[in-house]
Motif scaffolding. Structure first.
Motif, PDB file in Angstrom:
ATOM      1  N   GLN A  47      59.149  51.962  51.670  1.00 20.48           N
ATOM      2  CA  GLN A  47      58.514  50.651  51.789  1.00 20.48           C
ATOM      3  C   GLN A  47      57.039  50.799  52.166  1.00 20.48           C
ATOM      4  O   GLN A  47      56.173  50.076  51.664  1.00 20.48           O
ATOM      5  CB  GLN A  47      59.239  49.821  52.848  1.00 20.48           C
ATOM      6  CG  GLN A  47      60.646  49.397  52.453  1.00 20.48           C
ATOM      7  CD  GLN A  47      60.645  48.506  51.219  1.00 20.48           C
ATOM      8  OE1 GLN A  47      60.024  47.452  51.200  1.00 20.48           O
ATOM      9  NE2 GLN A  47      61.342  48.950  50.184  1.00 20.48           N
ATOM     10  N   ALA A  49      55.131  53.358  51.445  1.00 18.46           N
ATOM     11  CA  ALA A  49      54.439  53.866  50.263  1.00 18.46           C
ATOM     12  C   ALA A  49      54.136  52.749  49.271  1.00 18.46           C
ATOM     13  O   ALA A  49      53.099  52.754  48.608  1.00 18.46           O
ATOM     14  CB  ALA A  49      55.282  54.951  49.589  1.00 18.46           C
ATOM     15  N   LEU A  50      55.039  51.781  49.174  1.00 18.39           N
ATOM     16  CA  LEU A  50      54.878  50.680  48.224  1.00 18.39           C
ATOM     17  C   LEU A  50      54.040  49.543  48.780  1.00 18.39           C
ATOM     18  O   LEU A  50      53.874  48.513  48.131  1.00 18.39           O
ATOM     19  CB  LEU A  50      56.263  50.159  47.806  1.00 18.39           C
ATOM     20  CG  LEU A  50      57.163  51.175  47.083  1.00 18.39           C
ATOM     21  CD1 LEU A  50      58.531  50.561  46.805  1.00 18.39           C
ATOM     22  CD2 LEU A  50      56.512  51.653  45.787  1.00 18.39           C
ATOM     23  N   GLY A  51      53.513  49.739  50.008  1.00 17.56           N
ATOM     24  CA  GLY A  51      52.664  48.715  50.603  1.00 17.56           C
ATOM     25  C   GLY A  51      53.417  47.531  51.161  1.00 17.56           C
ATOM     26  O   GLY A  51      52.852  46.454  51.345  1.00 17.56           O
ATOM     27  N   ARG A 237      51.816  57.814  57.263  1.00 13.14           N
ATOM     28  CA  ARG A 237      50.653  57.013  56.865  1.00 13.14           C
ATOM     29  C   ARG A 237      49.496  57.925  56.447  1.00 13.14           C
ATOM     30  O   ARG A 237      48.735  57.599  55.515  1.00 13.14           O
ATOM     31  CB  ARG A 237      50.233  56.093  58.007  1.00 13.14           C
ATOM     32  CG  ARG A 237      51.234  54.973  58.282  1.00 13.14           C
ATOM     33  CD  ARG A 237      50.841  54.118  59.480  1.00 13.14           C
ATOM     34  NE  ARG A 237      51.905  53.193  59.804  1.00 13.14           N
ATOM     35  CZ  ARG A 237      52.057  51.983  59.239  1.00 13.14           C
ATOM     36  NH1 ARG A 237      51.180  51.567  58.334  1.00 13.14           N
ATOM     37  NH2 ARG A 237      53.065  51.208  59.566  1.00 13.14           N
ATOM     38  N   ARG A 240      50.166  58.999  52.978  1.00 13.39           N
ATOM     39  CA  ARG A 240      49.934  57.902  52.032  1.00 13.39           C
ATOM     40  C   ARG A 240      48.454  57.748  51.692  1.00 13.39           C
ATOM     41  O   ARG A 240      48.103  57.385  50.566  1.00 13.39           O
ATOM     42  CB  ARG A 240      50.457  56.594  52.626  1.00 13.39           C
ATOM     43  CG  ARG A 240      50.303  55.372  51.734  1.00 13.39           C
ATOM     44  CD  ARG A 240      50.458  54.104  52.528  1.00 13.39           C
ATOM     45  NE  ARG A 240      49.466  54.020  53.608  1.00 13.39           N
ATOM     46  CZ  ARG A 240      49.439  53.039  54.504  1.00 13.39           C
ATOM     47  NH1 ARG A 240      50.353  52.086  54.479  1.00 13.39           N
ATOM     48  NH2 ARG A 240      48.507  53.027  55.439  1.00 13.39           N
ATOM     49  N   ASP A 241      47.581  58.045  52.655  1.00 17.98           N
ATOM     50  CA  ASP A 241      46.147  57.839  52.470  1.00 17.98           C
ATOM     51  C   ASP A 241      45.453  58.992  51.755  1.00 17.98           C
ATOM     52  O   ASP A 241      44.243  58.961  51.577  1.00 17.98           O
ATOM     53  CB  ASP A 241      45.486  57.589  53.839  1.00 17.98           C
ATOM     54  CG  ASP A 241      45.982  56.309  54.491  1.00 17.98           C
ATOM     55  OD1 ASP A 241      46.475  55.429  53.764  1.00 17.98           O
ATOM     56  OD2 ASP A 241      45.888  56.204  55.731  1.00 17.98           O
ATOM     57  N   THR A 246      50.646  57.941  47.536  1.00 20.62           N
ATOM     58  CA  THR A 246      51.799  57.062  47.330  1.00 20.62           C
ATOM     59  C   THR A 246      52.970  57.830  46.728  1.00 20.62           C
ATOM     60  O   THR A 246      54.106  57.739  47.207  1.00 20.62           O
ATOM     61  CB  THR A 246      51.426  55.884  46.415  1.00 20.62           C
ATOM     62  OG1 THR A 246      50.412  55.100  47.041  1.00 20.62           O
ATOM     63  CG2 THR A 246      52.642  55.005  46.146  1.00 20.62           C
ATOM     64  N   ALA A 247      52.676  58.605  45.676  1.00 19.15           N
ATOM     65  CA  ALA A 247      53.733  59.393  45.042  1.00 19.15           C
ATOM     66  C   ALA A 247      54.291  60.430  46.016  1.00 19.15           C
ATOM     67  O   ALA A 247      55.511  60.632  46.107  1.00 19.15           O
ATOM     68  CB  ALA A 247      53.200  60.083  43.786  1.00 19.15           C
ATOM     69  N   LEU A 249      54.345  60.288  49.296  1.00 17.59           N
ATOM     70  CA  LEU A 249      55.136  59.652  50.345  1.00 17.59           C
ATOM     71  C   LEU A 249      56.499  59.219  49.823  1.00 17.59           C
ATOM     72  O   LEU A 249      57.504  59.309  50.538  1.00 17.59           O
ATOM     73  CB  LEU A 249      54.375  58.464  50.923  1.00 17.59           C
ATOM     74  CG  LEU A 249      55.038  57.728  52.091  1.00 17.59           C
ATOM     75  CD1 LEU A 249      55.464  58.711  53.175  1.00 17.59           C
ATOM     76  CD2 LEU A 249      54.084  56.687  52.664  1.00 17.59           C
ATOM     77  N   ILE A 250      56.549  58.750  48.586  1.00 16.27           N
ATOM     78  CA  ILE A 250      57.844  58.382  48.008  1.00 16.27           C
ATOM     79  C   ILE A 250      58.742  59.609  47.911  1.00 16.27           C
ATOM     80  O   ILE A 250      59.933  59.560  48.245  1.00 16.27           O
ATOM     81  CB  ILE A 250      57.654  57.733  46.626  1.00 16.27           C
ATOM     82  CG1 ILE A 250      57.025  56.340  46.782  1.00 16.27           C
ATOM     83  CG2 ILE A 250      58.993  57.628  45.890  1.00 16.27           C
ATOM     84  CD1 ILE A 250      56.699  55.672  45.473  1.00 16.27           C
TER      85      ILE A 250
END
Length: 272
Positions: A47, A49-51, A237, A240-241, A246-247, A249-250
């Motif tokens: 969640q 990762a998906l913002g 976090r 993620r940054d 994003t990928a 972190l998923i």
């Protein structure tokens, strides 16, 4: 007196308790609790990762998520009992030793550390069930207190490096399938293959996350800035940054979920 300096009567009582069916069943329940916790952390990480973060992507966030679910208080109490039982089993193992282990001192130290960790998770579960769990950054506040001590930066740096080492240990344990030593079997066939893959992916992903946590703590020691420190949520976090964060972190979130699945399997196949 026995070779572990425990009086014979106490040693025998500890061994009987550790090997009792009731304690072992409850300890297996602790691995189920671990599975629940890791699956929830994985959900929160994805969640994030998906913002669409629904809370902190760590153990405290998972406990709060459970508390908000229908019947969550009952589940939290069950999780707390499972972790408490696993803590007792690990501490008893630390006291009486590990059968056929070559390095008894090392195995006992590891069991003692796990016992303390599971006990802390049990307390957190009870606090969440009672609605008294805090939401502050305990990592930052603890780091700030240690940094103010004489030699504080060195202590914080050493602690961070220790966490990095634990992370590396997890990665190696997963990559080399050393976790199979903790199991009596894997179920065989396709079930066994799934358990092995879950263990491999789960340990590697958890190790990477722990490595980032340790790195943040080392950064706090180098800069003497406690705000640089953080727990699992801050580590995720940070991932993620990063570029392609994003990928990444998923993938890490799914890996943590895999560790949760492995924990469910371990409840059945753990070597106790």
């Amino acid at each position: 007196m026995s070779d572990n300096t425990i009086p014979p009567s106490a040693d025998a009582a500890a061994r009987r308790t550790k090997n009792s069916r009731a304690v072992q069943l409850l300890a297996r329940g602790g691995y189920v609790a671990s599975g629940v916790l890791h699956v929830l952390v994985a959900w929160l990480a994805v969640q994030l990762a998906l913002g669409q973060p629904e809370g902190q992507a760590d153990e405290s966030g998972a406990f709060r998520t459970l508390a908000q679910m229908p019947g969550g208080e009952v589940v939290l109490w069950a999780v707390a009992v499972g972790f408490a039982a696993l803590a007792v089993w690990q501490l008893l193992t630390a006291a009486v030793g590990v059968p056929n282990a070559g390095n008894q001192a090392g195995e006992r130290a590891k069991s003692a550390a796990k016992g303390v960790l599971y006990a802390a998770l049990a307390v957190s579960g009870v606090r969440a069930a009672q609605g008294t769990g805090g939401s502050g950054s305990s990592e930052e506040s603890m780091t700030a207190r240690v940094l103010e001590m004489p030699g504080g930066p060195l202590l914080v740096g050493a602690g961070g490096l220790a966490i990095v080492a634990v992370g590396v240990y997890h990665v190696v344990k997963g990559a080399r399938k050393k976790f199979l030593r903790d199991l009596t079997g894997t179920g065989g066939g396709s079930v066994g293959q799934v358990v092995v893959r879950l263990g491999q992916v789960g340990y590697v992903a958890k190790g990477v996350a722990l490595g980032v946590v340790g790195g943040l703590i080392v950064a706090a020691a180098v800069t003497t800035d406690p705000a640089q420190a953080g727990g699992l949520d801050e580590a995720l976090r940070t991932m993620r940054d990063q570029p392609f964060g994003t990928a990444l972190l998923i993938v890490i979130g799914l890996g943590i979920g895999a560790f949760g699945g492995y924990s469910f399997a371990r409840a059945r196949f753990a070597r106790l």
